[in-house]
Enzyme design. Sequence first.
Site, PDB file in Angstrom:
ATOM      1  N   LYS A  49      -8.465  -0.082  -6.930  1.00  0.00           N
ATOM      2  CA  LYS A  49      -8.439  -0.772  -5.642  1.00  0.00           C
ATOM      3  C   LYS A  49      -9.737  -0.487  -4.885  1.00  0.00           C
ATOM      4  CE  LYS A  49      -3.430  -0.612  -5.494  1.00  0.00           C
ATOM      5  NZ  LYS A  49      -2.198   0.084  -5.091  1.00  0.00           N
ATOM      6  N   GLN A  93       0.137   4.595  -1.334  1.00  0.00           N
ATOM      7  CA  GLN A  93       0.418   4.403  -2.751  1.00  0.00           C
ATOM      8  C   GLN A  93       1.794   4.988  -3.106  1.00  0.00           C
ATOM      9  OE1 GLN A  93      -1.676   2.707  -4.957  1.00  0.00           O
ATOM     10  NE2 GLN A  93       0.004   2.918  -6.416  1.00  0.00           N
ATOM     11  N   ASP A 116       0.530  -4.325   2.122  1.00  0.00           N
ATOM     12  CA  ASP A 116       1.449  -4.547   1.003  1.00  0.00           C
ATOM     13  C   ASP A 116       2.626  -5.446   1.389  1.00  0.00           C
ATOM     14  OD1 ASP A 116       0.666  -3.418  -1.414  1.00  0.00           O
ATOM     15  OD2 ASP A 116       1.300  -1.392  -0.832  1.00  0.00           O
TER      16      ASP A 116
END
Length: 279
Positions: A49, A93, A116
């Site tokens: 990422k 994460q 997200d």
Amino acid sequence: MAIVLDGKKLRDRLLEGLKTKLDGFDKKPTLVVILVGENPASKIYVNNKKKTAEKLGINSVVINYPENVTEKELLNKIEELNNDKEVTAILVQLPLPKHISKENVMNTIIPQKDVDGFTPYNVGKLFSGEEPIVYPCTPKGVLLLLDEYKIDLDGKHAVVVGRSNIVGRPMSQMLLNRNATVTICHSHTKNLAQIIKTADVVVSAVGKNIIEGEMLKSDCVIVDVGIFKDEDGKTRGDVDFESASKTASYISPVPGGVGPMTITSLMLNTVELFEKSSV
Ligand code: NAP
């Protein structure tokens, strides 16, 4: 033989477009990724990422906490990032260690920085058939891929295998919002093979090899989200590609299908949050 849904090719094109767009920005977005612990798979994902963001000109910050960080310390950091005007997007994460509540983390990230799309506000919007601020990355990537190949979902029977909050559930809602008739399957589903046989579109997100070509309706579309390593250390998806590609009309490979689209969606979401915050 099925047409391959090429996630790498679409990723390259979309990221090139995004880079051109970002080159025109005076100020760049900042994506902050929080990693707790030393999970090797998570480290690889976070690194990818960061590298992708940097290539595009997105500022990328990784905060790596030790496994034993307290929930309070983590939530305090998220609050600080919520209030930091320089921060566009926050990603924590997953998975998190057991002593940290994922719910508390998701309740703390403000929806405007929730890259997200996992916070209750954004999930609630999606499940009400309304627009969330951004859509969850993996299902968004699946739809981008299906749209690229002009696969019509209206009135189609879509079967989603897997009901996780990150893939299966949001995927099913996004297909429903596209007017597909959606069936969600999971580990308690009794007649999985029979259900899959009636599917025009299958999206499988399990992490085990569960779908063979003979289970599929002829000319169906199959999207394989699953990723796991087999006994030989080879990367595999949920679907037996060889047999399935003889029956399906379109199929996504693993690797090279949904994976590249997920990271692309993350970059698109970061820029979307940035543009929405500057309005
Ligand atoms: P997860 O949270 O472990 O969920 C797996 C789902 O599969 C669960 O809903 C489970 O049912 C269901 N399941 C397990 N065995 C089954 C069976 N035999 N038949 C039918 N359903 C079954 O996993 P996830 O986070 O959604 O990820 C799923 C897979 O996608 C993993 O391989 C992951 O690595 C991959 N993934 C890929 C990407 C990408 O970018 N390509 C992104 C995210 C995830 P229950 O709910 O009943 O337990």
